[in-house]
Design an enzyme around this catalytic site. Structure first.
Site, PDB file in Angstrom:
ATOM      1  N   GLY A  54       0.862  -1.170   0.000  1.00 60.99           N
ATOM      2  CA  GLY A  54       0.000   0.000   0.000  1.00 60.99           C
ATOM      3  C   GLY A  54       0.894   1.214   0.000  1.00 60.99           C
ATOM      4  O   GLY A  54       1.846   1.277  -0.779  1.00 60.99           O
ATOM      5  N   GLU A  55       0.646   2.112   0.920  1.00 56.81           N
ATOM      6  CA  GLU A  55       1.451   3.331   0.989  1.00 56.81           C
ATOM      7  C   GLU A  55       2.015   3.410   2.398  1.00 56.81           C
ATOM      8  O   GLU A  55       1.276   3.578   3.362  1.00 56.81           O
ATOM      9  CB  GLU A  55       0.539   4.515   0.665  1.00 56.81           C
ATOM     10  N   SER A  56       3.347   3.273   2.493  1.00 56.99           N
ATOM     11  CA  SER A  56       3.936   3.107   3.829  1.00 56.99           C
ATOM     12  C   SER A  56       3.695   4.316   4.737  1.00 56.99           C
ATOM     13  O   SER A  56       3.482   4.152   5.947  1.00 56.99           O
ATOM     14  CB  SER A  56       5.425   2.780   3.720  1.00 56.99           C
ATOM     15  N   CYS A  87       6.024  -5.518   0.657  1.00 60.58           N
ATOM     16  CA  CYS A  87       6.108  -4.214   0.006  1.00 60.58           C
ATOM     17  C   CYS A  87       6.064  -3.086   1.053  1.00 60.58           C
ATOM     18  O   CYS A  87       7.000  -2.952   1.827  1.00 60.58           O
ATOM     19  CB  CYS A  87       5.014  -4.115  -1.049  1.00 60.58           C
ATOM     20  N   ILE A 146       5.503  -3.858  -7.465  1.00 61.59           N
ATOM     21  CA  ILE A 146       4.697  -2.663  -7.764  1.00 61.59           C
ATOM     22  C   ILE A 146       5.247  -1.489  -6.957  1.00 61.59           C
ATOM     23  O   ILE A 146       5.123  -1.481  -5.724  1.00 61.59           O
ATOM     24  CB  ILE A 146       3.207  -2.895  -7.417  1.00 61.59           C
ATOM     25  N   ARG A 147       5.875  -0.550  -7.626  1.00 63.24           N
ATOM     26  CA  ARG A 147       6.559   0.560  -6.941  1.00 63.24           C
ATOM     27  C   ARG A 147       7.304   0.020  -5.718  1.00 63.24           C
ATOM     28  O   ARG A 147       7.183   0.519  -4.604  1.00 63.24           O
ATOM     29  CB  ARG A 147       5.564   1.649  -6.532  1.00 63.24           C
ATOM     30  N   HIS A 192       4.791  -8.695  -4.181  1.00 59.01           N
ATOM     31  CA  HIS A 192       3.407  -9.000  -3.775  1.00 59.01           C
ATOM     32  C   HIS A 192       3.102 -10.477  -3.967  1.00 59.01           C
ATOM     33  O   HIS A 192       2.574 -10.864  -5.020  1.00 59.01           O
ATOM     34  CB  HIS A 192       2.425  -8.165  -4.606  1.00 59.01           C
ATOM     35  N   GLU A 194       0.814 -12.172  -2.819  1.00 59.19           N
ATOM     36  CA  GLU A 194      -0.629 -12.464  -2.742  1.00 59.19           C
ATOM     37  C   GLU A 194      -1.306 -12.361  -4.104  1.00 59.19           C
ATOM     38  O   GLU A 194      -2.489 -12.655  -4.234  1.00 59.19           O
ATOM     39  CB  GLU A 194      -1.295 -11.516  -1.722  1.00 59.19           C
TER      40      GLU A 194
HETATM   41  N1  GLN Z   1       6.800   2.131  -2.473  1.00 57.37           N
HETATM   42  C1  GLN Z   1       5.559   2.117  -1.755  1.00 57.37           C
HETATM   43  C2  GLN Z   1       5.663   2.879  -0.446  1.00 57.37           C
HETATM   44  O1  GLN Z   1       6.520   3.642  -0.272  1.00 57.37           O
HETATM   45  C3  GLN Z   1       5.108   0.704  -1.500  1.00 57.37           C
HETATM   46  C4  GLN Z   1       4.466   0.142  -2.735  1.00 57.37           C
HETATM   47  C5  GLN Z   1       3.612  -1.053  -2.480  1.00 57.37           C
HETATM   48  O2  GLN Z   1       3.352  -1.437  -1.342  1.00 57.37           O
HETATM   49  N2  GLN Z   1       3.094  -1.620  -3.540  1.00 57.37           N
HETATM   50  O3  GLN Z   1       4.871   2.771   0.427  1.00 57.37           O
END
Ligand code: GLN
Length: 215
Positions: A54-56, A87, A146-147, A192, A194
């Protein structure tokens, strides 16, 4: 009573993890239940927790808002409570972040002796897939990035489990960054697991939780 695993449901990709843990229980023949959690009382009663991607920064804020941050650190350090962080979840498990982590005042849990780069693969490779040789897995594991973050270095009791082969060195990261690591009952995964239907990472986590419960 079966194992109780929770998936942190504050923000991000949590429903797929619930399905993956459920499938892992079945494949390992382990009795257990799994659902999303957000409250302190729920966290207190779990045998293991999955922290999703997600978004840390957002997840870290919500961990404090829901009063979960300190409880998580306490359970991990005092009981070696099992946590799988993928992630953004892996970023939060780390002890050291990069400039972006600092700038956004993301508060890391500091439960694994490793430093991470939060968006290691830059724009041109925002998402990609790769097969990964991970320690303890007999065949390559498919990784969806993913990112994604990468582990820049590990120390102390933190053990790298695998790297991603990159043909050209990534600026600020270098060659073949670490994308999976373990420290005690904490498992940090940059990708990921999952999203692929290959539940071996979750099965490994279920085994860790099972062993922890029998301790
Ligand atoms: N790079 C993202 C972050 O800084 C994490 C990306 C992800 O969880 N898919 O939170």
């Amino acid at each position: 009573m079966g194992l109780k695993i929770g998936v942190l449901g504050l923000q991000g990709a949590f429903t797929e993890h619930v399905d993956a843990v459920r499938a892992a229980f079945q494949r390992r023949g382990v009795a257990g239940e799994v659902g999303t959690v957000r409250r302190r009382e729920e966290l207190a009663s779990l045998d293991g927790l999955v922290m999703p991607g997600g978004e840390s920064t957002t997840i870290s804020k919500l961990l404090r808002k829901f009063d979960l941050h300190d409880l998580l650190v306490e359970r991990a350090t005092q009981e070696d409570f099992p946590i799988l962080g993928t992630c953004a979840g892996m970023i939060l498990l780390s002890r050291e972040g990069d400039g972006q982590v600092e700038k956004t005042e993301t508060r890391l849990l500091g439960l694994m002796d490793m430093a991470v780069n939060r968006n290691a693969f830059g724009r041109q490779r925002e998402s990609f897939e790769a097969m990964l040789d991970l320690k303890g897995f007999d065949a390559p594991v498919p990784g969806v990035f993913i990112r994604a973050p990468a582990v820049i270095r590990t120390w102390g009791a933190c053990e790298p489990l695998g790297t991603l082969y990159v043909a050209e060195a990534i600026p600020g990261i270098g060659h073949d960054p670490i994308v999976a690591a373990r420290q005690g009952n904490r498992l940090g995964i940059a990708f990921h697991p999952e999203l692929t239907g290959d539940t071996r990472v979750h099965e490994r986590f279920v085994e860790m939780v099972d062993a922890w419960r029998r301790r």
